[in-house]
Write an enzyme that holds these catalytic residues in place. Structure first.
Site, mmCIF file in Angstrom:
data_model
loop_
_atom_site.group_PDB
_atom_site.id
_atom_site.type_symbol
_atom_site.label_atom_id
_atom_site.label_comp_id
_atom_site.label_asym_id
_atom_site.label_seq_id
_atom_site.Cartn_x
_atom_site.Cartn_y
_atom_site.Cartn_z
ATOM 1 N N HIS A 74 1.055 4.397 -3.215
ATOM 2 C CA HIS A 74 1.442 6.122 -2.678
ATOM 3 C C HIS A 74 2.758 6.485 -3.292
ATOM 4 O O HIS A 74 1.993 7.599 -4.074
ATOM 5 C CB HIS A 74 1.497 5.885 -2.035
ATOM 6 N N GLU A 113 -5.926 6.289 -1.489
ATOM 7 C CA GLU A 113 -6.008 5.118 -0.350
ATOM 8 C C GLU A 113 -6.412 4.400 -1.137
ATOM 9 O O GLU A 113 -6.225 2.985 -1.244
ATOM 10 C CB GLU A 113 -7.118 5.428 0.974
ATOM 11 N N HIS A 144 0.714 -1.324 -0.162
ATOM 12 C CA HIS A 144 -0.034 -0.073 -0.205
ATOM 13 C C HIS A 144 1.338 1.384 -0.095
ATOM 14 O O HIS A 144 0.495 1.950 -0.375
ATOM 15 C CB HIS A 144 -0.942 0.407 1.279
ATOM 16 N N GLU A 145 1.709 1.349 1.055
ATOM 17 C CA GLU A 145 2.487 2.233 0.910
ATOM 18 C C GLU A 145 3.288 3.051 -0.304
ATOM 19 O O GLU A 145 3.309 3.913 -0.695
ATOM 20 C CB GLU A 145 3.489 2.356 2.506
#
Length: 283
Positions: A156, A217, A152-153
């Site tokens: 980003h 997100e 997930h990071e």
């Protein structure tokens, strides 16, 4: 559906105000600062999405270096060698999954820190800097779920979310300032300047900035699942992670429209559909 929503003076007084803040910019919070405008709408090569990018990412990354150094000097890092190695090993596999997708440079240098606090969170800073807190490693049940967090990071970064969020926030701030000038110059409207300004701030926050943040997100969630799959992790565990997060934050979350993040159970449902659609698993 109501055609008109009235805001009383108490709500107006508490309406979110968006201010230019260099510290907030560096740490990835939606805010503006004094960077030169260098471009406008571009297409993200990884997602295919059109993005408003107004800032030089290299400059943002350079400024983030100071904030990152400060954070590492002020926040304790874990001394548990086993935990550090676990995070780094999962990171290596997950980032290799992103490289396999062609989304990051396999030879890029990343600085990954594991902070020794109870925060159930992780974050990424411009310039390939990833922070993960001990608290979220204790919530996760296995390496697959930890890969979901780290993927997930990475998402980003690939999604260029920091630059886009700053760009959208700054563009909205400029529009709000222009509106305030117009109100001040109007003899009739100037009498209601405070109320109009509060409404404008609330509209910007709830109608522009927060929806962008929630979209980022969800996009990072899905990119992270792609990287998990490429790395050989069980993508179904990403859904389990958000179920755990929902249980952990039960009764503590504001309504979704007031939050920077989507509701955890919504994220779980979105990921189920995505995993099924991609054929990664059957859920």
């Amino acid at each position: 559906m109501a055609d008109l929503v009235e805001f009383d003076s108490e709500v107006l007084a508490g309406a979110p105000q968006v201010r230019l803040s260099r510290r907030a910019l560096i740490t990835g919070i939606a805010a503006g600062t004094v960077f030169p405008f260098i471009s406008s709408c571009t297409t993200n090569p990884a997602t295919g999405a059109s993005q408003l990018i107004l800032f030089d990412e290299a400059q943002v990354a350079s400024m983030a270096a100071t904030a990152w150094t400060d954070m590492k000097s002020q926040t304790p890092v874990v001394s548990n060698t086993r935990l550090k190695n676990q995070v780094l090993n999962v990171w290596e596999r997950t980032s290799a999954g992103a490289a396999k997708a062609g989304h990051i440079d396999p030879n890029a240098n990343w600085d990954v820190a594991v902070f020794d606090t109870d925060d159930v969170n992780a974050f990424v800073m411009p310039g390939n800097r990833v922070g993960i807190y001990r608290g979220i490693t204790e919530l996760t049940e296995n390496d697959d779920q930890l890969s979901s967090v780290l993927g997930h990071e990475t998402g980003h970064v690939v999604g260029r979310h920091a630059a886009e969020r700053l760009s959208v926030s700054t563009a909205a701030q400029v529009g709000l300032m222009a509106g305030q000038i117009a109100v001040a110059q109007s003899e009739e409207l100037s009498k209601y300047g405070t109320a109009i300004g509060a409404l404008g701030g609330a509209a910007m926050q709830f109608g522009v900035i927060l929806p962008y943040s929630r979209r980022h997100e969800l996009e990072a969630d899905k990119l992270g699942v792609d990287y998990m799959h490429n790395a050989g992790y069980d993508t179904r565990e990403s859904v389990r992670l958000w179920e755990l997060m929902a249980a952990q934050s039960q009764g503590q979350r504001p309504a979704e429209f007031m939050s920077t993040h989507p509701d955890p159970l919504r994220r779980a449902d979105e990921l189920k559909r995505y995993i099924n659609a991609k054929g990664y698993a059957l859920m």
